[in-house]
Design a protein around this motif. Structure first.
Motif, PDB file in Angstrom:
ATOM      1  N   THR A  98     -10.340   5.614   3.954  1.00 58.41           N
ATOM      2  CA  THR A  98      -9.546   4.458   3.524  1.00 58.41           C
ATOM      3  C   THR A  98     -10.253   3.150   3.882  1.00 58.41           C
ATOM      4  OG1 THR A  98      -8.294   4.563   5.575  1.00 58.41           O
ATOM      5  CG2 THR A  98      -7.336   5.651   3.656  1.00 58.41           C
ATOM      6  N   CYS A  99     -11.193   3.196   4.820  1.00 58.57           N
ATOM      7  CA  CYS A  99     -12.004   2.013   5.102  1.00 58.57           C
ATOM      8  C   CYS A  99     -12.746   1.565   3.851  1.00 58.57           C
ATOM      9  CB  CYS A  99     -13.000   2.297   6.223  1.00 58.57           C
ATOM     10  SG  CYS A  99     -13.892   3.854   6.016  1.00 58.57           S
ATOM     11  N   ALA A 100     -13.025   2.495   2.957  1.00 63.05           N
ATOM     12  CA  ALA A 100     -13.807   2.165   1.762  1.00 63.05           C
ATOM     13  C   ALA A 100     -12.949   2.008   0.521  1.00 63.05           C
ATOM     14  CB  ALA A 100     -14.877   3.234   1.522  1.00 63.05           C
ATOM     15  N   HIS A 101     -11.877   2.761   0.435  1.00 66.61           N
ATOM     16  CA  HIS A 101     -10.997   2.627  -0.731  1.00 66.61           C
ATOM     17  C   HIS A 101      -9.725   3.426  -0.535  1.00 66.61           C
ATOM     18  CE1 HIS A 101     -11.875   6.722  -2.089  1.00 66.61           C
ATOM     19  NE2 HIS A 101     -13.108   6.482  -1.717  1.00 66.61           N
ATOM     20  N   SER A 102      -8.711   3.026  -1.265  1.00 65.29           N
ATOM     21  CA  SER A 102      -7.454   3.755  -1.280  1.00 65.29           C
ATOM     22  C   SER A 102      -7.630   5.010  -2.132  1.00 65.29           C
ATOM     23  CB  SER A 102      -6.382   2.848  -1.867  1.00 65.29           C
ATOM     24  OG  SER A 102      -5.144   3.516  -1.902  1.00 65.29           O
ATOM     25  N   ASP A 103      -6.717   5.924  -1.998  1.00 59.08           N
ATOM     26  CA  ASP A 103      -6.897   7.249  -2.574  1.00 59.08           C
ATOM     27  C   ASP A 103      -5.535   7.812  -2.960  1.00 59.08           C
ATOM     28  OD1 ASP A 103      -7.867  10.059  -2.779  1.00 59.08           O
ATOM     29  OD2 ASP A 103      -9.597   9.209  -1.737  1.00 59.08           O
ATOM     30  N   GLU A 118      -2.557   3.866   5.442  1.00 59.49           N
ATOM     31  CA  GLU A 118      -2.734   4.939   4.464  1.00 59.49           C
ATOM     32  C   GLU A 118      -3.212   6.235   5.131  1.00 59.49           C
ATOM     33  OE1 GLU A 118      -4.764   3.892   0.823  1.00 59.49           O
ATOM     34  OE2 GLU A 118      -5.276   5.983   0.437  1.00 59.49           O
ATOM     35  N   SER A 119      -4.177   6.119   6.023  1.00 63.44           N
ATOM     36  CA  SER A 119      -4.651   7.319   6.715  1.00 63.44           C
ATOM     37  C   SER A 119      -3.517   7.981   7.503  1.00 63.44           C
ATOM     38  CB  SER A 119      -5.805   6.979   7.660  1.00 63.44           C
ATOM     39  OG  SER A 119      -6.954   6.592   6.934  1.00 63.44           O
ATOM     40  N   ARG A 133       0.828  -1.208   0.000  1.00 65.93           N
ATOM     41  CA  ARG A 133       0.000   0.000   0.000  1.00 65.93           C
ATOM     42  C   ARG A 133       0.865   1.262   0.000  1.00 65.93           C
ATOM     43  NH1 ARG A 133      -5.490   1.292   1.134  1.00 65.93           N
ATOM     44  NH2 ARG A 133      -5.842  -0.698   0.103  1.00 65.93           N
ATOM     45  N   TYR A 168      -1.157   9.866   5.230  1.00 69.71           N
ATOM     46  CA  TYR A 168      -1.668  11.163   4.764  1.00 69.71           C
ATOM     47  C   TYR A 168      -1.487  12.221   5.847  1.00 69.71           C
ATOM     48  CZ  TYR A 168      -3.361  10.055   0.122  1.00 69.71           C
ATOM     49  OH  TYR A 168      -3.424   9.748  -1.207  1.00 69.71           O
ATOM     50  N   CYS A 203      -5.738   0.133   5.327  1.00 68.15           N
ATOM     51  CA  CYS A 203      -6.564   1.320   5.536  1.00 68.15           C
ATOM     52  C   CYS A 203      -5.894   2.276   6.501  1.00 68.15           C
ATOM     53  CB  CYS A 203      -7.925   0.925   6.106  1.00 68.15           C
ATOM     54  SG  CYS A 203      -8.863  -0.191   5.058  1.00 68.15           S
ATOM     55  N   GLU A 240     -11.550  -5.034   5.116  1.00 68.11           N
ATOM     56  CA  GLU A 240     -12.535  -3.964   5.015  1.00 68.11           C
ATOM     57  C   GLU A 240     -12.797  -3.749   3.525  1.00 68.11           C
ATOM     58  OE1 GLU A 240     -14.002  -2.496   7.449  1.00 68.11           O
ATOM     59  OE2 GLU A 240     -12.720  -2.841   9.184  1.00 68.11           O
ATOM     60  N   PHE A 241     -13.776  -2.934   3.181  1.00 64.72           N
ATOM     61  CA  PHE A 241     -14.023  -2.660   1.768  1.00 64.72           C
ATOM     62  C   PHE A 241     -12.762  -2.101   1.090  1.00 64.72           C
ATOM     63  CE2 PHE A 241     -18.618  -1.593   3.144  1.00 64.72           C
ATOM     64  CZ  PHE A 241     -18.956  -2.923   3.135  1.00 64.72           C
ATOM     65  N   GLY A 242     -12.007  -1.302   1.818  1.00 65.04           N
ATOM     66  CA  GLY A 242     -10.868  -0.608   1.209  1.00 65.04           C
ATOM     67  C   GLY A 242      -9.561  -1.383   1.263  1.00 65.04           C
TER      68      GLY A 242
END
Ligand code: B12
Ligand code: B12
Lengths: 459, 254, 459, 254
Positions: free
Chosen positions: C292-297, A331-332, A72, A335, A328, A320-322
């Motif tokens: 990010t729970c839903a998707h990467s960005d 990545e957060s 990731r 950022y 997840c 999770e979906f992501g």
């Protein structure tokens, strides 16, 4: 190794402290430097319960976790990352398991470092297993196992060594549910510091032998327990003013690691690290708004104000979906770091630091004290009597009370104010003599706390 | 407005890692030398259907057998494209366009000869019942076709009954399923159980956003597929004799 | 209701745009005002699969979710929150289910509003179920069900009405995998806009009748699909330069909702909302580093630059160490908002906005175009021919290409540059005549895309 | 340094919602009028053990029966404290200190009379095997004692065998378990199954950070407890005749 007490502040004023910069940066792992002008995410994770059954399953789980995170990182373009593996007890109790995990993780990290040039380091945090069902056993056979675990993970690839040590906890658990401020002072400030001095000299020795970094410790077992029991604004289990007194007292305790040879980065869950950074100048890890996976927080932004590493504390590995949870959250976190690093690069770090701080300054008595200006003052109270572990802990607690008593802009409930007034009075009534305090406490708690064994502290 | 140089803030690893060759250069190295074949391979790479047909006409005029051309140049040309895709030199839309061009070429060869070529095998693909997310499935289908397999596409939101019927009727060498929602992927278990009940034992490749290896591992015929590009690799492995256990060993890498 | 096209920009320059402020704020729900000087978190969630079996189970699941979120908000001291319920298909297909959920949620929100004074609003987003297994069925019986669903949720407590409409998707799915830029333009810019005009006049009517807010739509079905297929830096399914062309084209499409009576806040997953905000002056929701729970960005910070609501897109309801997922993510979102609100209050909003933007400006071609200054330019290209849905979409795509072609500081791969050059050339070769384009496309795609049914668009 | 007023950024809901009365004022309204009893209730509220004993001595000297005093004033005084806790007027440490004082008072009354009072019932508490997190359990135990129950505390990291043995030996009216880790809570299932196997049917209240209602609902004797303060309420409900189904209806509120 010897213990060298801090008697001066590393920073000449509070405003000098920012995120991503420490007076004494630490080089570690693969091309990483911590506190050297940029912040880095520290990703934490817990294996799924089923994965703990065998060494093979566990190694496999950590391999997946490590690969997921590294993949990731490069997908989104992040330049650096730290991974922290907090041992599940099997890994510390069987040092070979911990070593196998460290080796497997490091191998993957080396591949990514080689292929992409991503800077990274691996922290391992063995569990403090020095206890049996009833009693703490800080200095016996279990100590040997813990040191064996450190030795083996360091040998197998861990770059940063940490632990959340438990000294003083048997007294603290008793005291915290009884608003017993002197008891907390004894548990954290005296017993905790004594155990840390003993333990960290050994850890620093291992680190030196293996050429890795003795990183740091937190008062998870005590100050964090108080913070958790205190809970959110509407909880009624412990006054938040008392939770922050415990936290203030924990700063000189956690400082002991760095006096016994550790060099940072301090561990994420040490909210006292802001005070420790002011005194020691060493880089520190923090967690807050992006560790809600692990716990709620009343200072989620503020605590980011001077971080060098920025952590999610812990998240169970699952989908999770992501992506997987570790993807997840990593990545957060990154950022958040990218924002801080942009501020650093453009000379806006103090504005961003202040915005983070101002957002939570008045959210809670705990955040008020840990705002970097007030934290700095607590630090000054500590180094004033830096050589005396009792006095400096007492100073920290008293300074905390003083700042709250003179606070501006902070609204407190009657209950918080009542607990604060009681704590203030108790501090004022206390002796200034370390020996008197120690022997009074020894007598009182030997009688009241059946599980208290003075020999754990060489007493 | 604040503009901050990216150094130290982010790394464009894609730029950093980029191969020095352009896709065209890389492809040029792989084209067959034959004067008749080269333009066809090139036309496939470019995705130019008309040029493919033109090249085939020239080859047939020069005496080549239309059906042999399918294997000798259309599949060869397509393999250049998928190899470059696997190596990260070119991207999916190029593959899709090349595949379209190649499939046109096959149709042309078939109509020229009147005969039907032997495909590498038949594969049934579908999207789980209740799920409309079909892009992943379309990519899987395209890559399988590009690799020379015959694909029976049952589409999206495909009832379990229809899947079972299709397997009975088509007797494929493998079945694929795609599911993007946590609510729909359970249909795969049902498909699996109904296949087993019916004595139909074939590898059942499952993938898509919601699906993971642990889940697929819970039913007997399941093999987890992470990327669409794995689908032709799995089919090739089956042709090479791999059974479900062997497929799992190879593709369950997590 | 009529359609009033935008032909001017709401903001006189890009720098005027910030988070938490919209030219046309929206009052909604219980004491909330959106875009009126502060940002608010918008929390999204998906029920666990098992919960969808019966209406009772589903209502129960949403009650737990709602209670969990509201309780966490007051525990940490957050002043406002928006909840978004994106329907699972059962809830739209059975309008009474959606209504029951809305009612149950709103009841809990009212209790919290009354007891604590927390500002809040409820968004409901029925699914766009206007299709059967093979074909889109935008204007038949399914349209009636969708409108019935809107009617019932509005009646039962939903304050904000949204949908992610699917017009044009059958052509887009075909075009996107073939680098077919004119096809994307036809799908999104023409067919998408036409369907939205049809659909949103109806939704606005319901909102007006029920006294609630027609909020907005996003091009989830197309621009987001392109963004997902494009993926991370190392994915190789679609050039990121093409994904941003699709995004640019989606701005005039999503704008149509506001031309047909919607007033904002636009929905979270519309990354085109920054362009829409520049044109319409209406408040917008965004998602990024805390979804990010839903998707990467690839623009997690940047996309926060001008948000009015700040969302996590979607997370499945389940337990984490720190509480339930909705509690974890709602807390993280709110800390982001607290930071922005602190900046707003102290006059530092433009610095923070710029730091967020600068952190990701060069991360990807997509983030480069959505940086507020460039997004503003795309907006200008749109309103220049605001009355012609084809021309303005073409302008948007071309302006996107022009900005990328003249970009400074952005490194692109050869592959991205190649796709960009091809797109640029294709735009330049295109007719400027709407009718010519429409009839050419009708012919081409009727032949190539078997599932394309022109009657879905009244063609 | 930047200081920003909190208005609009955060709301201290605890301050906003605070009851206007101080805890002392609220307690004062509830003390019994009786001259002998009032100081004892006050001493319990203050958590002053010495004052409790002093008050009891005075009452006994005035002719009160020591064992009767337990119910008539010690339990009454303690109820004031727990009621105020339930209402959010006072906090847990006050309850803990009051409970300590009350328990001292009971010991004193017992030693004065030589007899043992009848408790409301016996309850076994424990922390799951492998788990050292025992603060929640200690709170549960303290609140149960404060409500007049006899508590047998098996401590932390308690093997399943020991739990079963204790239930056999003590024959409690209910059993509680606490688990803070996802790895340890499964021990509850085992305890449940062993109890059922052994024909021991009693409500098994489970709580702690890792535990949730859905999990507890999966084993037959389980009742989920969210807050420590629920434990005495559950025990009271059992005394009032509630069976496991009734307990679940009342306490499974999620
Ligand atoms: C695009 C999209 C849509 C488009 C779909 C267009 C289409 N024709 O497919 C539209 C807009 C229509 C849509 C609708 C909905 N969506 Co949607 N959608 C997405 C999105 C953004 C991307 C999915 C995608 O296309 N990915 C790209 C493709 C290429 O990936 P892929 O299919 O996984 O395939 C790759 C691999 O998995 C592999 N693969 C796939 N299959 C196989 C098989 C084999 C054998 C092998 C080897 C490999 C393989 O190959 C591919 C490339 O390597 C996701 C977000 C996400 N995080 O995934 C949400 C998402 C899937 N959608 C979601 C939802 C909720 C919906 C709706 C219900 C929304 C609503 N309220 O109306 C509806 C669905 C209605 C229904 N009944 O199905 C949720 C699902 C949540 C859940 N419960 O699991 C997601 C996760 C979004 C979110 N974060 O909440 N969606
Ligand atoms: C304090 C603490 C510790 C202290 C414990 C001190 C002590 N004497 O208990 C110390 C430092 C020792 C510790 C150690 C460890 N900990 Co710890 N710890 C915590 C922490 C921070 C707070 C727990 C706590 O005391 N809460 C306050 C009490 C009062 O809450 P409670 O027990 O839930 O009880 C309340 C209710 O649940 C209820 N209740 C409880 N039981 C019952 C029963 C009934 C019948 C009823 C009605 C109600 C009820 O009443 C209480 C009040 O209302 C949590 C964080 C978290 N998010 O929970 C981590 C946490 C539990 N610990 C964790 C871990 C991993 C560990 C270690 C393994 C760390 C390590 N690497 O060494 C070791 C454990 C070793 C072992 N074998 O057990 C993880 C567990 C992860 C997981 N897999 O589930 C957590 C979640 C932290 C995290 N986010 O990762 N920890």
């Amino acid at each position: 190794m010897a213990i060298n007490r801090f008697t001066t502040m590393a920073y000449s004023e509070a405003d000098e402290m920012v995120f991503g910069n420490a007076k004494k940066p630490v080089k570690a792992g693969l091309d990483l430097e911590i506190g050297a002008g940029y912040t880095t995410a520290e990703v934490n994770y817990a294996p799924r319960p089923e994965a703990g059954e065998t060494q093979e399953k566990l190694v496999n789980e950590y391999q997946r976790i490590t690969k997921d995170i590294m993949a990731r990182m490069v997908q989104v373009g992040f330049p650096s990352v730290v991974l922290e593996t907090e041992h599940v007890q099997q890994m510390t109790n069987n040092p070979a398991w911990g070593a196998a995990v460290a080796h497997a993780q490091k191998t993957i990290m080396e591949e990514y470092n080689e292929e992409y040039g991503i800077k990274c380091a691996l922290r391992h945090t063995p569990g403090d297993i020095r206890e049996d069902k009833e009693f703490l056993g800080l200095r016996g056979d279990k100590m040997t196992v813990v040191m064996e675990s450190f030795d083996q993970v360091a040998e197998s690839g861990a770059d940063l060594l940490s632990i959340e040590s438990m000294g003083g906890k048997e007294i603290f658990d008793y005291a915290v549910l009884r608003n017993d401020v002197p008891g907390m002072l004894y548990a954290i400030g005296c017993l905790g510091s004594m155990d840390m001095g003993y333990l960290w000299q050994e850890i620093a020795k291992v680190a030196q032998q293996k050429g890795v970094t003795a990183a740091g410790d937190t008062d998870c077992a005590q100050a964090n327990t108080a913070m958790f029991i205190a809970g959110g604004l509407l909880d009624k289990n412990l006054a938040h003013t008392l939770a922050i007194v415990a936290r203030a007292i924990s700063a000189p305790r956690s400082l002991t690691a760095y006096e016994a040879g550790a060099v940072g980065p301090g561990k994420d869950c040490g909210y006292e690290n802001i005070i420790v950074k002011a005194i020691s100048g060493m880089p520190m890890s923090f967690e807050g708004k992006t560790s809600t996976c692990a716990h709620s927080d009343v200072m989620g932004n503020l605590i980011m104000q001077c971080c060098d590493l920025w952590s999610n504390e812990s998240v169970e590995y699952h989908a999770e979906f992501g992506g997987t949870t570790v993807q997840c959250w990593s990545e957060s976190l990154n950022y958040d770091c990218a924002l801080m690093n942009t501020a650093l690069k453009s000379g806006n770090e103090k504005i961003l630091r202040d915005l983070l701080m101002a957002s939570d300054r008045f959210r809670d008595p705990q955040s008020y004290i840990l705002a970097y200006d007030n934290a700095y003052k607590v630090g000054e109270a500590i180094v004033k009597d830096g050589e005396d572990i009792f006095l400096r802990a007492k100073n920290a607690g008293m300074e905390c009370c003083n700042i709250l008593n003179g606070s501006e802009g902070l609204d407190m409930t009657k209950f918080e104010l009542g607990a604060l007034a009681k704590a203030t009075a108790e501090f004022e009534a206390l002796t200034s003599e370390s020996e008197t305090f120690m022997s009074d406490c020894m007598e009182k708690y030997s009688a009241e706390v059946p599980v208290f064994k003075p020999e754990n502290y060489g007493l | 407005m604040l503009i901050v140089d990216k150094e130290g803030i982010l790394i464009r690893y894609n730029v950093k890692m980029e191969k020095s060759m352009t896709p065209e250069e890389a492809a040029a190295e792989l084209y067959p030398k034959d004067e008749l074949y080269k333009p066809i391979a090139e036309a496939i790479f470019e995705g130019e259907e008309d040029d493919v047909i033109e090249g085939l006409e020239a080859a047939i005029a020069a005496g080549k057998d239309p059906i042999a051309l399918i294997d000798d140049i259309l599949m060869v040309g397509m393999k250049i494209v998928t190899d470059l895709y696997d190596q990260g030199v070119i991207f999916l839309p190029n593959v899709m366009m090349s595949a379209d061009a190649m499939l046109e070429g096959i149709e042309f060869c078939k109509s020229e000869s009147g005969a039907s070529p032997v495909t590498k095998g038949k594969i049934v693909v579908h999207v789980a019942e209740g799920d409309v997310h079909d892009i992943g499935k379309s990519i899987v289908a395209a890559l399988l076709r590009a690799a020379g397999y015959e694909v029976v596409d049952l589409g999206r939101d495909c009832p379990v009954d229809e899947v079972i019927e299709a397997v009975k009727k088509e007797k494929p060498m493998m079945l694929t399923g795609t599911a993007l929602m946590t609510t729909t992927m359970y249909a795969f278990k049902e498909v699996n159980d109904r296949l087993v009940e019916g004595g139909l034992s074939l590898p059942f490749q499952c993938g898509g956003g919601a699906v993971n290896q642990d889940f697929v591992g819970t039913y007997s015929l399941g093999v987890y597929g992470e990327e669409a590009a794995d689908a032709p690799k799995m089919a090739d492995a089956i042709l090479a004799g791999a059974d479900i256990a062997a497929l799992r060993t190879r593709f369950h890498t997590h």
